[in-house]
Every structure is written in structure tokens, then in C-alpha cells.
Motif scaffolding. Structure first.
Motif, mmCIF file in Angstrom:
data_model
loop_
_atom_site.group_PDB
_atom_site.id
_atom_site.type_symbol
_atom_site.label_atom_id
_atom_site.label_comp_id
_atom_site.label_asym_id
_atom_site.label_seq_id
_atom_site.Cartn_x
_atom_site.Cartn_y
_atom_site.Cartn_z
ATOM 1 N N ILE A 7 -115.137 -53.325 -28.030
ATOM 2 C CA ILE A 7 -114.713 -52.096 -28.679
ATOM 3 C C ILE A 7 -113.193 -52.137 -28.747
ATOM 4 O O ILE A 7 -112.523 -52.474 -27.770
ATOM 5 N N GLY A 8 -112.659 -51.849 -29.913
ATOM 6 C CA GLY A 8 -111.216 -51.897 -30.043
ATOM 7 C C GLY A 8 -110.749 -51.225 -31.311
ATOM 8 O O GLY A 8 -111.417 -50.331 -31.843
ATOM 9 N N LYS A 9 -109.607 -51.710 -31.803
ATOM 10 C CA LYS A 9 -108.984 -51.085 -32.966
ATOM 11 C C LYS A 9 -108.448 -52.152 -33.913
ATOM 12 O O LYS A 9 -108.170 -53.279 -33.505
ATOM 13 N N THR A 10 -108.277 -51.752 -35.169
ATOM 14 C CA THR A 10 -107.634 -52.638 -36.126
ATOM 15 C C THR A 10 -106.154 -52.772 -35.771
ATOM 16 O O THR A 10 -105.533 -51.841 -35.254
ATOM 17 N N THR A 11 -105.609 -53.951 -36.073
ATOM 18 C CA THR A 11 -104.207 -54.205 -35.753
ATOM 19 C C THR A 11 -103.607 -55.130 -36.801
ATOM 20 O O THR A 11 -104.320 -55.726 -37.611
ATOM 21 N N GLY A 12 -102.293 -55.224 -36.784
ATOM 22 C CA GLY A 12 -101.603 -56.117 -37.701
ATOM 23 C C GLY A 12 -101.366 -55.472 -39.050
ATOM 24 O O GLY A 12 -101.922 -54.415 -39.367
ATOM 25 N N PRO A 13 -100.552 -56.134 -39.885
ATOM 26 C CA PRO A 13 -100.282 -55.589 -41.222
ATOM 27 C C PRO A 13 -101.491 -55.751 -42.131
ATOM 28 O O PRO A 13 -102.106 -56.807 -42.197
ATOM 29 N N LEU A 14 -101.860 -54.705 -42.809
ATOM 30 C CA LEU A 14 -102.899 -54.717 -43.845
ATOM 31 C C LEU A 14 -104.228 -55.308 -43.377
ATOM 32 O O LEU A 14 -104.760 -56.243 -43.985
ATOM 33 N N PRO A 15 -104.834 -54.765 -42.311
ATOM 34 C CA PRO A 15 -106.189 -55.201 -41.963
ATOM 35 C C PRO A 15 -107.157 -54.880 -43.100
ATOM 36 O O PRO A 15 -106.961 -53.904 -43.824
ATOM 37 N N PHE A 16 -108.186 -55.707 -43.259
ATOM 38 C CA PHE A 16 -109.133 -55.471 -44.345
ATOM 39 C C PHE A 16 -110.539 -55.853 -43.915
ATOM 40 O O PHE A 16 -110.744 -56.654 -42.983
ATOM 41 N N LEU A 17 -111.507 -55.267 -44.590
ATOM 42 C CA LEU A 17 -112.914 -55.563 -44.359
ATOM 43 C C LEU A 17 -113.457 -56.405 -45.501
ATOM 44 O O LEU A 17 -113.053 -56.246 -46.652
ATOM 45 N N LYS A 18 -114.391 -57.291 -45.164
ATOM 46 C CA LYS A 18 -115.119 -58.065 -46.163
ATOM 47 C C LYS A 18 -116.574 -57.629 -46.162
ATOM 48 O O LYS A 18 -117.128 -57.244 -45.134
ATOM 49 N N GLU B 72 -113.956 -64.624 -37.854
ATOM 50 C CA GLU B 72 -114.246 -63.237 -38.204
ATOM 51 C C GLU B 72 -115.223 -62.594 -37.231
ATOM 52 O O GLU B 72 -116.077 -63.256 -36.635
ATOM 53 N N TYR B 73 -115.079 -61.288 -37.100
ATOM 54 C CA TYR B 73 -116.013 -60.477 -36.323
ATOM 55 C C TYR B 73 -116.892 -59.674 -37.277
ATOM 56 O O TYR B 73 -116.406 -59.149 -38.284
ATOM 57 N N LYS B 74 -118.162 -59.573 -36.936
ATOM 58 C CA LYS B 74 -119.035 -58.639 -37.629
ATOM 59 C C LYS B 74 -118.896 -57.295 -36.929
ATOM 60 O O LYS B 74 -119.040 -57.193 -35.711
ATOM 61 N N VAL B 75 -118.600 -56.253 -37.696
ATOM 62 C CA VAL B 75 -118.382 -54.931 -37.119
ATOM 63 C C VAL B 75 -119.422 -53.970 -37.667
ATOM 64 O O VAL B 75 -119.831 -54.064 -38.829
ATOM 65 N N ASN C 135 -107.105 -59.261 -37.077
ATOM 66 C CA ASN C 135 -106.926 -57.833 -37.342
ATOM 67 C C ASN C 135 -107.686 -56.949 -36.359
ATOM 68 O O ASN C 135 -107.908 -55.767 -36.631
ATOM 69 N N PHE C 136 -108.093 -57.508 -35.220
ATOM 70 C CA PHE C 136 -108.816 -56.735 -34.212
ATOM 71 C C PHE C 136 -108.166 -56.935 -32.852
ATOM 72 O O PHE C 136 -107.814 -58.055 -32.468
ATOM 73 N N LYS C 137 -108.032 -55.835 -32.116
ATOM 74 C CA LYS C 137 -107.515 -55.897 -30.759
ATOM 75 C C LYS C 137 -108.447 -55.110 -29.848
ATOM 76 O O LYS C 137 -108.665 -53.911 -30.057
ATOM 77 N N GLU C 138 -109.009 -55.809 -28.864
ATOM 78 C CA GLU C 138 -109.889 -55.129 -27.912
ATOM 79 C C GLU C 138 -109.084 -54.104 -27.129
ATOM 80 O O GLU C 138 -107.933 -54.345 -26.752
ATOM 81 N N ASP C 139 -109.695 -52.950 -26.882
ATOM 82 C CA ASP C 139 -109.000 -51.867 -26.187
ATOM 83 C C ASP C 139 -109.990 -51.186 -25.249
ATOM 84 O O ASP C 139 -110.875 -50.448 -25.681
ATOM 85 N N SER C 140 -109.825 -51.443 -23.955
ATOM 86 C CA SER C 140 -110.758 -50.892 -22.956
ATOM 87 C C SER C 140 -110.632 -49.388 -22.812
ATOM 88 O O SER C 140 -111.513 -48.732 -22.246
ATOM 89 N N SER C 141 -109.540 -48.814 -23.335
ATOM 90 C CA SER C 141 -109.374 -47.361 -23.237
ATOM 91 C C SER C 141 -110.185 -46.617 -24.300
ATOM 92 O O SER C 141 -110.320 -45.392 -24.229
#
Length: 377
Positions: free
Chosen positions: A16-27, A58-61, A75-81
Motif C-alpha cells: 500500500i502506498g502512493k504515486t510519486t515522481g513527476p507525471l505518474p500515469f496508469l496503463k 510495473e505494478y498491477k494496482v 511511480n510508486f512508493k510504499e508507505d506504511s503510514s
């Protein structure tokens, strides 16, 4: 908890985490092409993501109960919070305008993923927000909104919330989706009051550059990056003679990534973008001019330019939609990629080498924009 089998070894994945970096995108899926595969669209940063699978880069979300997408691992960063809530709700909305834009703000319990589409006849912006259920019982609409005719929603699935924005004008002029302290914001650009080129800021992109050389001429060996810059400078020069404001993504032979260009353009905030390229094919008999767009609301600009370009006695290669080019991806402004002619064809190559032809290309692009604007009146 998800179990993946990598190199024959069972590995547990629960990210579980959040998008990160410039211009994250989904495919949409794992399909690929030379431009990277079909994309759903850009996302804001810090959007909550649930990873359910992993493959290569790539990660499947999981976006909602029945919707999935693929996100680059960069474009993904795990975030334990971050702890997923049992459910997410929408709250009140506001529709209003300032001196330049209209806005729709949708209050939400969290930063959730979204996707947008353009519709025409009538013109609408449709935004699906995934993983959320309506508790919206209050939509305040102010008269300061000038371009938005109506804003309302549908709960299309138990956890997919659809925002529908009806526009007053036929032409889509662009929009930007992002999160701020109020929730999800959809910033809608208004149609200019005077529909003439002199009332626009036109961004001009010379394709390739630096180490990204592009195609080469079939007989001359000229490099695409050099001649897209020559043509782009002619476009800039001609537009200035017509008193049209311009912005160039590059004026020299410099390395610029697609992210660099996209962020630069977001900062410049043009009214339209024209990206200049030269085509190439495996067969030297293929020739002609073509224009490209991704979103249906931006197609009319590309059609008008293509029609004018054919006056240069170039064969029509076509008007190409759903084009998976990075600079066709932004929704903030109408954009058109122009493949002027084929470097791999001798006849087209001779035209490209001719300075008079390059000047005429600039003129035809200007006239195409003028025709497009006149059609909107």
C-alpha cells in the motif's frame, strides 16, 4: 496478502502506498508499442494505490472492486503510514471561476485514483473517481463559472463515482485534474473571447534533439532532430510576423525528455501545442503528411492543419487518433503532432531539404489554426 512466484520462489506482496515522481500515469494493460503501450492518463502525486501484482517494471494496482490498471514501479512508493479505509465517501462540491479558469472541486475522504475522457456533441468532460461512494448532497454552483454549463454525477458502480461536466462551447480547450486541500480539483480552461491566432499563446515543439536523433534521410543522411528544429524556427518566425505569441520547447540541439517538455509546457500554459516531426517507413514508396491527436475533443485542430498541409502537394497519409505520444497525453490544451513528410521517401526528402518548402509549412500550419478558429465562431 498476495503470493507471487518469482524465479520459482514464493514471495509475499502486500503493498500500500502512493504515486510519486513527476507525471505518474496508469496503463490499461500490459500491451506495448514503441511509445510504451496504451495509457489511461496522468495522475497527481500522493494518490493512494493498492498493489496486487508485479511484473517486470510495473505494478498491477486495484482501483476499485472491478477495475485494475498498471503503474510503473518508478511511480510508486510504499508507505506504511497509509491504511486503506473500509470505504471512502464523497462530500459537497463547488463549481466556480476566477479570472482565467472554471473549477469543479469534489470533497473526498482521500486522494483516490481517477481517469478522464472527453465527449463531443455535446461537449463534456467525464471523470471517473475509483474506490469511492457518493455522499454528495450539495453542489454549489456560482455564476463566476463561465465555461461550465452543468456539473453533476452518477454512481456508475458501488465504488466508481462519475463526475460529468457539460461545457458551453463545442470546442474543448483543456482541463487539468489535481488534488489540493479541498479535494479533487478539475480546472477547466475557457474558450478565448476573440477566436483569432493573435489572441493565443502557441507552443511549438521541435521533435527529438540531443542524443535523440530521430530518423535520417534516405539519400542525404540528414537527421530528423536538425530539420524539425529548422521547421519549428520557421513556424516561430512566421507566427511572429503575424503577431502571434509563441513558446518554443527547444531552440537548440539539446536533450529534453518527454517529462521535461510536458512539465515545461504545463508551466508555460499555452492555448495550443504544435509538435513538429518527420516521418519514416520501412518502404521508400511510403510518403505524405499526417497529423495526430489523442483525445477526441482536440481532433478538429489536427484536421484543419492536415487539410492546409495538403496544399503543399503532399499525399495524405492520414489523421491519426488515440495516438500514444507523450506530448499528445496532456489534457490541458488542444495539441496536434504534425509529421510533415517522410525522410525515407526521396520525393518527400527533397521537399524537406528545400528552405522554401519549410517556410510554406509554417504558413500552412498558421492557416490551419486560423481555419480551425473560424469554424468555432
Amino acid at each position: 496478502m498476495i503470493i507471487l512466484y518469482l524465479d520459482g520462489i514464493a514471495q509475499h506482496l502486500a503493498l500500500i502506498g502512493k504515486t510519486t515522481g513527476p507525471l505518474p500515469f496508469l496503463k490499461y494493460g500490459l500491451g506495448d508499442d514503441r511509445l510504451g503501450g496504451a495509457k489511461m492518463g496522468f495522475l497527481d502525486s500522493n494518490v493512494v494505490m493498492k498493489v496486487v501484482d508485479s511484473l517486470k517494471d510495473e505494478y498491477k494496482v486495484q482501483l476499485s472492486t472491478y477495475h485494475y490498471a498498471w503503474l510503473p514501479k518508478t511511480n510508486f512508493k510504499e508507505d506504511s503510514s497509509v491504511h486503506l479505509q473500509p470505504y471512502y465517501l464523497t462530500n459537497s462540491w463547488k463549481v466556480y471561476g476566477d479570472s482565467k479558469y472554471d473549477y469543479v472541486t469534489v470533497s473526498l475522504d482521500g486522494r483516490l485514483p481517477y481517469n478522464s475522457t472527453q465527449e463531443i456533441n455535446p461537449s463534456k468532460i467525464v471523470v471517473d473517481i475509483f474506490g469511492v461512494t457518493s455522499n454528495t448532497n450539495w453542489i454549489t454552483q456560482l455564476s463566476t463559472a463561465k465555461e461550465i454549463r452543468n456539473a453533476y454525477y452518477r454512481q456508475t458502480e458501488d465504488d466508481v463515482f462519475r463526475v460529468i461536466i457539460e461545457l458551453k462551447h463545442q470546442q474543448h480547450w483543456g482541463y487539468l485534474i489535481y488534488y489540493d486541500s479541498t479535494g479533487l480539483v478539475i480546472r477547466v480552461k475557457r474558450q478565448p473571447q476573440k477566436l483569432i491566432p493573435q489572441n493565443l499563446l502557441v507552443a511549438i515543439d521541435a521533435g527529438h534533439g540531443g542524443s535523440n536523433t530521430g530518423a535520417s534521410g534516405v539519400t542525404s543522411g540528414i537527421i530528423e532532430k536538425d530539420y524539425t528544429l529548422k521547421i519549428a524556427k520557421e513556424v516561430e518566425k512566421y507566427f511572429k510576423t503575424q503577431k502571434v505569441k509563441t513558446f518554443m520547447t527547444r531552440t537548440q540541439d539539446t536533450d529534453l525528455t518527454m517529462i521535461d517538455r510536458t512539465l515545461m509546457l504545463r508551466q508555460a500554459d499555452p492555448d495550443i501545442l504544435i509538435s513538429i516531426h518527420l516521418n519514416s517507413a520501412g518502404s521508400d514508396t511510403v510518403k505524405g503528411v499526417s497529423t495526430y491527436y489523442r483525445y477526441i475533443g482536440f481532433r478538429p485542430l489536427s484536421q484543419a492543419i492536415l487539410k492546409r498541409m495538403q496544399e503543399l502537394k503532399l499525399k495524405e497519409w492520414g489523421n491519426v487518433g488515440a495516438f500514444n505520444f507523450s506530448l499528445s497525453g496532456p489534457t490541458e490544451y488542444p495539441n496536434c503532432l504534425v509529421e510533415v513528410a517522410f525522410l525515407s521517401n526521396r520525393e518527400d526528402e527533397r521537399k524537406i531539404l528545400d528552405p522554401k518548402f519549410r517556410k510554406l509549412v509554417a504558413q500552412k500550419i498558421y492557416l490551419g489554426i486560423s481555419d480551425w478558429l473560424k469554424s468555432l465562431k
